[in-house]
Scaffold this motif. Structure first.
Motif, mmCIF file in Angstrom:
data_model
loop_
_atom_site.group_PDB
_atom_site.id
_atom_site.type_symbol
_atom_site.label_atom_id
_atom_site.label_comp_id
_atom_site.label_asym_id
_atom_site.label_seq_id
_atom_site.Cartn_x
_atom_site.Cartn_y
_atom_site.Cartn_z
ATOM 1 N N GLN A 133 -4.279 -8.074 9.281
ATOM 2 C CA GLN A 133 -3.956 -6.663 9.430
ATOM 3 C C GLN A 133 -3.974 -5.979 8.074
ATOM 4 O OE1 GLN A 133 -3.586 -4.980 12.232
ATOM 5 N NE2 GLN A 133 -3.772 -6.774 13.543
ATOM 6 N N TRP A 134 -4.376 -4.707 8.080
ATOM 7 C CA TRP A 134 -4.298 -3.845 6.907
ATOM 8 C C TRP A 134 -3.449 -2.636 7.254
ATOM 9 C CZ3 TRP A 134 -6.235 -4.611 2.016
ATOM 10 C CH2 TRP A 134 -7.091 -5.706 1.857
ATOM 11 N N TYR A 135 -2.575 -2.247 6.347
ATOM 12 C CA TYR A 135 -1.674 -1.124 6.595
ATOM 13 C C TYR A 135 -1.902 -0.046 5.534
ATOM 14 C CZ TYR A 135 0.565 -4.720 9.397
ATOM 15 O OH TYR A 135 0.805 -5.717 10.300
ATOM 16 N N LEU A 136 -2.051 1.181 5.980
ATOM 17 C CA LEU A 136 -2.276 2.307 5.082
ATOM 18 C C LEU A 136 -0.964 3.033 4.821
ATOM 19 C CD1 LEU A 136 -4.058 4.383 3.562
ATOM 20 C CD2 LEU A 136 -4.396 5.539 5.774
ATOM 21 N N SER A 137 -0.640 3.216 3.543
ATOM 22 C CA SER A 137 0.489 4.034 3.127
ATOM 23 C C SER A 137 -0.088 5.234 2.390
ATOM 24 C CB SER A 137 1.421 3.234 2.201
ATOM 25 O OG SER A 137 2.449 4.056 1.692
ATOM 26 N N GLU A 138 0.204 6.439 2.857
ATOM 27 C CA GLU A 138 -0.457 7.613 2.301
ATOM 28 C C GLU A 138 0.524 8.736 1.995
ATOM 29 O OE1 GLU A 138 -2.149 8.375 6.777
ATOM 30 O OE2 GLU A 138 -3.169 9.409 5.141
ATOM 31 N N SER A 139 0.293 9.398 0.872
ATOM 32 C CA SER A 139 1.035 10.580 0.467
ATOM 33 C C SER A 139 0.209 11.281 -0.600
ATOM 34 C CB SER A 139 2.418 10.208 -0.095
ATOM 35 O OG SER A 139 2.282 9.591 -1.365
ATOM 36 N N VAL A 140 0.683 12.420 -1.077
ATOM 37 C CA VAL A 140 -0.032 13.112 -2.157
ATOM 38 C C VAL A 140 0.213 12.420 -3.498
ATOM 39 C CG1 VAL A 140 -0.027 15.355 -1.006
ATOM 40 C CG2 VAL A 140 1.899 14.718 -2.512
ATOM 41 N N SER A 200 -2.279 3.655 -0.551
ATOM 42 C CA SER A 200 -2.296 2.204 -0.692
ATOM 43 C C SER A 200 -2.731 1.529 0.598
ATOM 44 C CB SER A 200 -0.913 1.671 -1.087
ATOM 45 O OG SER A 200 -0.529 2.155 -2.352
ATOM 46 N N LEU A 201 -3.499 0.450 0.447
ATOM 47 C CA LEU A 201 -3.864 -0.437 1.544
ATOM 48 C C LEU A 201 -3.201 -1.784 1.282
ATOM 49 C CD1 LEU A 201 -7.655 0.439 1.854
ATOM 50 C CD2 LEU A 201 -5.922 0.839 3.608
ATOM 51 N N VAL A 202 -2.369 -2.226 2.235
ATOM 52 C CA VAL A 202 -1.585 -3.444 2.049
ATOM 53 C C VAL A 202 -2.019 -4.480 3.087
ATOM 54 C CG1 VAL A 202 0.736 -4.428 1.987
ATOM 55 C CG2 VAL A 202 0.350 -2.081 1.199
ATOM 56 N N HIS A 203 -2.235 -5.709 2.613
ATOM 57 C CA HIS A 203 -2.697 -6.801 3.466
ATOM 58 C C HIS A 203 -1.811 -8.024 3.238
ATOM 59 C CE1 HIS A 203 -5.366 -9.583 5.536
ATOM 60 N NE2 HIS A 203 -5.507 -10.304 4.434
ATOM 61 N N GLU A 204 -1.185 -8.499 4.301
ATOM 62 C CA GLU A 204 -0.356 -9.702 4.199
ATOM 63 C C GLU A 204 -1.242 -10.950 4.192
ATOM 64 O OE1 GLU A 204 2.847 -9.634 3.669
ATOM 65 O OE2 GLU A 204 2.942 -7.443 3.870
ATOM 66 N N VAL A 205 -0.986 -11.848 3.226
ATOM 67 C CA VAL A 205 -1.702 -13.115 3.118
ATOM 68 C C VAL A 205 -0.729 -14.218 3.513
ATOM 69 C CG1 VAL A 205 -3.022 -14.665 1.626
ATOM 70 C CG2 VAL A 205 -3.108 -12.179 1.246
ATOM 71 N N PRO A 206 -0.836 -14.768 4.728
ATOM 72 C CA PRO A 206 0.140 -15.751 5.200
ATOM 73 C C PRO A 206 0.276 -16.932 4.245
ATOM 74 C CG PRO A 206 -1.268 -15.032 6.996
ATOM 75 C CD PRO A 206 -1.862 -14.466 5.750
ATOM 76 N N PRO A 239 -8.324 1.415 8.468
ATOM 77 C CA PRO A 239 -7.434 1.872 7.398
ATOM 78 C C PRO A 239 -8.184 2.340 6.150
ATOM 79 C CG PRO A 239 -6.580 -0.132 8.382
ATOM 80 C CD PRO A 239 -7.941 0.081 8.970
ATOM 81 N N TYR A 240 -9.341 1.733 5.868
ATOM 82 C CA TYR A 240 -10.109 2.136 4.687
ATOM 83 C C TYR A 240 -10.635 3.566 4.836
ATOM 84 C CZ TYR A 240 -13.480 1.885 0.847
ATOM 85 O OH TYR A 240 -14.191 2.119 -0.306
ATOM 86 N N SER A 241 -11.018 3.937 6.035
ATOM 87 C CA SER A 241 -11.435 5.324 6.273
ATOM 88 C C SER A 241 -10.280 6.283 6.025
ATOM 89 C CB SER A 241 -11.946 5.482 7.706
ATOM 90 O OG SER A 241 -13.112 4.710 7.916
ATOM 91 N N GLY A 242 -9.086 5.891 6.478
ATOM 92 C CA GLY A 242 -7.905 6.705 6.217
ATOM 93 C C GLY A 242 -7.578 6.787 4.745
ATOM 94 N N TYR A 243 -7.777 5.681 4.032
ATOM 95 C CA TYR A 243 -7.541 5.670 2.586
ATOM 96 C C TYR A 243 -8.457 6.664 1.869
ATOM 97 C CZ TYR A 243 -8.690 4.205 -2.144
ATOM 98 O OH TYR A 243 -8.992 4.209 -3.475
ATOM 99 N N ARG A 244 -9.726 6.676 2.232
ATOM 100 C CA ARG A 244 -10.667 7.584 1.560
ATOM 101 C C ARG A 244 -10.308 9.037 1.806
ATOM 102 N NH1 ARG A 244 -16.531 5.339 3.138
ATOM 103 N NH2 ARG A 244 -15.477 5.154 5.157
ATOM 104 N N ALA A 245 -9.820 9.335 3.002
ATOM 105 C CA ALA A 245 -9.373 10.704 3.274
ATOM 106 C C ALA A 245 -8.121 11.031 2.463
ATOM 107 C CB ALA A 245 -9.111 10.867 4.767
ATOM 108 N N CYS A 246 -7.234 10.052 2.338
ATOM 109 C CA CYS A 246 -5.994 10.243 1.575
ATOM 110 C C CYS A 246 -6.288 10.568 0.121
ATOM 111 C CB CYS A 246 -5.132 8.986 1.690
ATOM 112 S SG CYS A 246 -3.616 8.998 0.692
#
Length: 309
Positions: free
Chosen positions: A43-50, A54-60, A166-173
């Motif tokens: 999973q990748w998680y997008l954290s976005e603000s002005v 950030s894109l966060v990925h858990e590595v088990p 999430p990467y698409s969301g990151y680029r918009a952010c």
């Protein structure tokens, strides 16, 4: 004396040797200890603000991988782990195909420095951009480094599965990030020519960035504006000149929307030089203070204190 070969029936010697090899010969060591998410848990998680995207990925079993882009800075990549699995030193970073895409040659990115800190790998814009590009092409970046304990190297694989959304969301952010971050404008300096109180275009751009940041960050509660002069001329004239310089900055900030009650405007004349060069002392400094920050001592020695430039 009985010959030892009489202990074995025909064919039993080969069978016994084969069995013995399974019991007593050491197993070949694995090539590496690998950590990475699989299809079922990537999973990748997008954290976005002005302020930051950030894109966060858990590595088990290892920790997490982060692609982070702060306002006013470039993209960065880092690995975090609480376990200290990799030995500090020089590691290697490649972008390689996942197991279900055989025949694709890995692409080396280069050496990376592994530290003993929680943020064990911290990479700049070039490497971070290549990692993001590799992930967007369906490849998995991999960091390899000797293990802290044991003889097998540690491989940390960054999964590309579920990355594209999430990467698409990151680029918009990123397009909405502020031009600066708090660290960059917490302390700012406006220089002045001799006997001048005029703001240049570059000065106005800096002040516009400060205004834009303050408008976005509700935790900023106070802006200190401190005027200074060189020691050329009389102290009375220098005091008046430093006041005009501080007011020039404060008035510009107010004209761009900063509330007057947020501003603390002070003039110090030539009392607090930061250099033997007169040009360095002709300045107005701007310092932001957030809620909860401990107020600094009221000194003006040029060493990072409240009035310093």
């Amino acid at each position: 004396m009985v010959s030892p070969f009489r202990l074995f029936r025909p064919g039993s010697l080969l069978k016994t040797l084969a069995t013995t090899s399974l019991v007593f010969l050491p197993a070949m060591p694995a090539l590496s200890d690998s950590y990475g998410a699989g299809i079922e848990n990537s999973q990748w998680y997008l954290s976005e603000s002005v302020f930051e995207c950030s894109l966060v990925h858990e590595v088990p079993g290892y920790g997490r991988a982060v692609l982070s882009h702060r306002a006013g800075e470039s993209l960065r990549f880092y690995l975090e782990s609480e376990f200290g699995l990799m030995k500090p030193g020089r590691g290697h970073l490649v972008v390689e195909a996942p197991p279900w895409r055989p025949g694709v040659a890995p692409s080396p990115i280069g050496a990376v420095q592994v530290s003993g800190e929680v943020r064990s790998v911290n990479l700049g814009n070039r490497e971070a951009s290549l990692i993001a590009q590799g992930l967007s092409r369906g490849l998995q970046p991999t960091v390899t480094r000797a293990a802290m304990y044991g003889s097998r190297p540690v491989r940390v694989q960054i999964s590309n599965i579920n990355f594209s959304g999430p990467y698409s969301g990151y680029r918009a952010c990123v397009t909405n990030l502020l031009p600066v971050n708090y660290d960059q404008i917490q302390r700012s300096r406006i220089p002045f020519a001799s006997a001048s109180t005029s703001l240049s275009q570059a000065d106005r751009q800096l002040l516009d960035n400060i205004v834009m940041y303050v408008m976005a960050d509700a935790t900023v509660e106070r802006i200190f504006v401190d005027g200074h002069s060189d020691r050329i001329g009389s102290r009375i004239d220098n005091r008046a000149l430093s006041e005009e310089r501080a007011n020039a900055v404060a008035e510009y900030l107010k004209s761009r929307g900063i509330a007057e009650n947020m501003l603390t405007v002070r003039a110090h004349g030539d009392q607090y030089p930061v250099s033997r060069r007169p040009a360095d002392n002709r300045r107005t400094t701007i310092r932001l203070q957030r809620q909860g920050e401990r107020p600094e001592l009221l000194q003006a020695n040029g060493m990072g204190a409240e009035f310093s430039g």
